[in-house]
Design an enzyme around this catalytic site. Structure first.
Site, PDB file in Angstrom:
ATOM      1  N   LYS A 190       0.935  -1.096   0.094  1.00 43.29           N
ATOM      2  CA  LYS A 190      -0.105  -0.103  -0.177  1.00 43.29           C
ATOM      3  C   LYS A 190       0.964   1.364  -0.038  1.00 43.29           C
ATOM      4  O   LYS A 190       0.723   2.207  -0.873  1.00 43.29           O
ATOM      5  CB  LYS A 190      -1.036   0.001   1.138  1.00 43.29           C
ATOM      6  CG  LYS A 190      -2.006  -0.963   1.046  1.00 43.29           C
ATOM      7  CD  LYS A 190      -2.872  -1.533   2.308  1.00 43.29           C
ATOM      8  CE  LYS A 190      -3.848  -2.476   2.149  1.00 43.29           C
ATOM      9  NZ  LYS A 190      -4.395  -2.897   3.303  1.00 43.29           N
TER      10      LYS A 190
ATOM     11  N   GLN B 147      -4.884  -2.027   9.613  1.00 41.01           N
ATOM     12  CA  GLN B 147      -4.806  -3.659   9.021  1.00 41.01           C
ATOM     13  C   GLN B 147      -5.188  -4.549   9.991  1.00 41.01           C
ATOM     14  O   GLN B 147      -5.095  -4.634  10.921  1.00 41.01           O
ATOM     15  CB  GLN B 147      -3.353  -3.631   8.553  1.00 41.01           C
ATOM     16  CG  GLN B 147      -2.827  -4.763   7.728  1.00 41.01           C
ATOM     17  CD  GLN B 147      -3.400  -4.729   6.292  1.00 41.01           C
ATOM     18  OE1 GLN B 147      -3.318  -3.783   5.589  1.00 41.01           O
ATOM     19  NE2 GLN B 147      -4.019  -5.734   5.797  1.00 41.01           N
TER      20      GLN B 147
ATOM     21  N   ASP C 284     -10.691   2.583   4.047  1.00 46.33           N
ATOM     22  CA  ASP C 284     -11.145   1.049   3.928  1.00 46.33           C
ATOM     23  C   ASP C 284     -12.756   0.925   3.900  1.00 46.33           C
ATOM     24  O   ASP C 284     -13.431  -0.275   3.166  1.00 46.33           O
ATOM     25  CB  ASP C 284     -10.595   0.219   5.067  1.00 46.33           C
ATOM     26  CG  ASP C 284      -9.221  -0.394   4.825  1.00 46.33           C
ATOM     27  OD1 ASP C 284      -9.171  -0.633   3.679  1.00 46.33           O
ATOM     28  OD2 ASP C 284      -8.711  -1.126   5.791  1.00 46.33           O
TER      29      ASP C 284
END
Ligand code: NAP
Length: 294
Positions: A52, A96, A119
């Site tokens: 990322k 994460q 997200d």
């Protein structure tokens, strides 16, 4: 048969974002900034976060990673989130997953400022998705919608079967495909582990989206001729014939299914790169939101 090239389409999107970021810098504005919280040392999570960051940097988005040991308390992690929520220089951030077992994931996600939730997992953003409102769409389904649109795949009036109902892939995917807009308007069936006569349903699919997490589960006799297949699965299969000792495969038996398809995504090089591209698009969206507040 069309092989849907997620790598090339993702590269196009990254070029567009890079041009937008370069334009912002030319105008004297700061670059967009993404942050990631990484707890513990899970190998896959480390790889995802590194990827990322690398992709952010490739388009001019800056990044920072907040690393913590496995034994960080839930309270301490909530404080980090509160800090990032308030930091004006951080446009969007991710936590994460997975998190260690002593954390309540829902509580952690709910603590993220919905305007920075790139997200798209916050209940507020999920709710907006259900209502068809403007929101952060979870990266994998967002990437798949872009992939279908940019590949010229018609969706309106088609039978779309989604295999898997997870909150991060299958469920949002089914919502997006059934939306009333020109990039969707499909008739959607959402299947899961309790679905009966699965193959009878998948054989009705004009578009089949497989996200069940089982290597090569979808076989040739489960699809009809001319189907469009999107394979979300990604699995490492031990393979002594390969230099690195493994090969990758998806939830679809590519060799068997591809000859029946009008279009199919490969693994790797299909959905994976689009998930990254979608995260970058969400970061840009968070940046625009943040800048218009000032
Ligand atoms: P998940 O949370 O494990 O969900 C799997 C879903 O599949 C569940 O809804 C489950 O049903 C259903 N399922 C399991 N076995 C089934 C069966 N035999 N028949 C029908 N349905 C079945 O998985 P996920 O997070 O959505 O991920 C799915 C796959 O996509 C994984 O391989 C993952 O690695 C991959 N993935 C790839 C990307 C990417 O960027 N390429 C991103 C995310 C995920 P129940 O709900 O009834 O248990």
């Amino acid at each position: 048969m069309q092989i849907i090239d997620g790598k090339a389409i993702s590269a196009d999107i990254k070029k567009e974002i890079a041009a937008e970021v370069a334009g912002l810098i030319d105008k004297g504005q700061r670059a967009p900034h993404m942050a990631a919280i990484l707890v513990g040392h899970d190998g896959a999570s480390e790889t995802y976060v590194a990827s990322k960051e690398k992709n952010c940097h490739s388009v001019g988005i800056t990044s920072s990673v907040y690393r913590y040991e496995e034994n960080i308390s839930e309270q301490a992690l909530l404080e980090v989130i509160s800090f990032l929520n308030q930091d004006e220089e951080v446009d969007g951030f991710i936590v994460q997953l997975p998190l260690p077992k002593h954390m309540e994931v829902d509580k952690i996600i709910a603590a993220i400022n919905p305007d920075k939730d790139i997200d798209g997992f916050h209940p507020m953003n999920m709710g907006r998705l259900v209502l068809g409102e403007d929101t952060f769409i979870p990266a994998t389904p967002y990437g798949i919608m872009e992939l279908l649109q940019r590949s010229g795949i018609e969706t309106a009036g088609k039978n779309c079967v989604v295999l898997g109902r997870s909150n991060i892939v299958g469920t949002p995917m089914s919502l997006l495909m059934s939306r009333n807009n020109s990039h969707a308007n499909a008739t959607v069936t959402l299947c899961h582990s309790k679905t009966r006569n699965l193959a009878d349903i998948t054989r009705q699919a004009d578009i089949l989206i497989a996200a069940i997490g089982k290597p090569e589960f979808v076989k040739a006799d489960m699809v009809k001729d001319g189907v469009v297949v999107v394979d979300v699965g990604i699995h490492r299969i031990e393979d002594p014939s390969k230099k690195n000792g493994f090969h990758l495969c998806g939830d679809v038996d590519y060799a068997g299914v591809a000859p029946k398809c009008s279009a199919i995504t490969p693994v790797p090089g299909g959905v994976g790169p689009m998930t990254i591209a979608a995260l970058l698009m969400n970061t840009m969206k968070a940046y625009r939101k943040n800048m218009t507040k000032k």
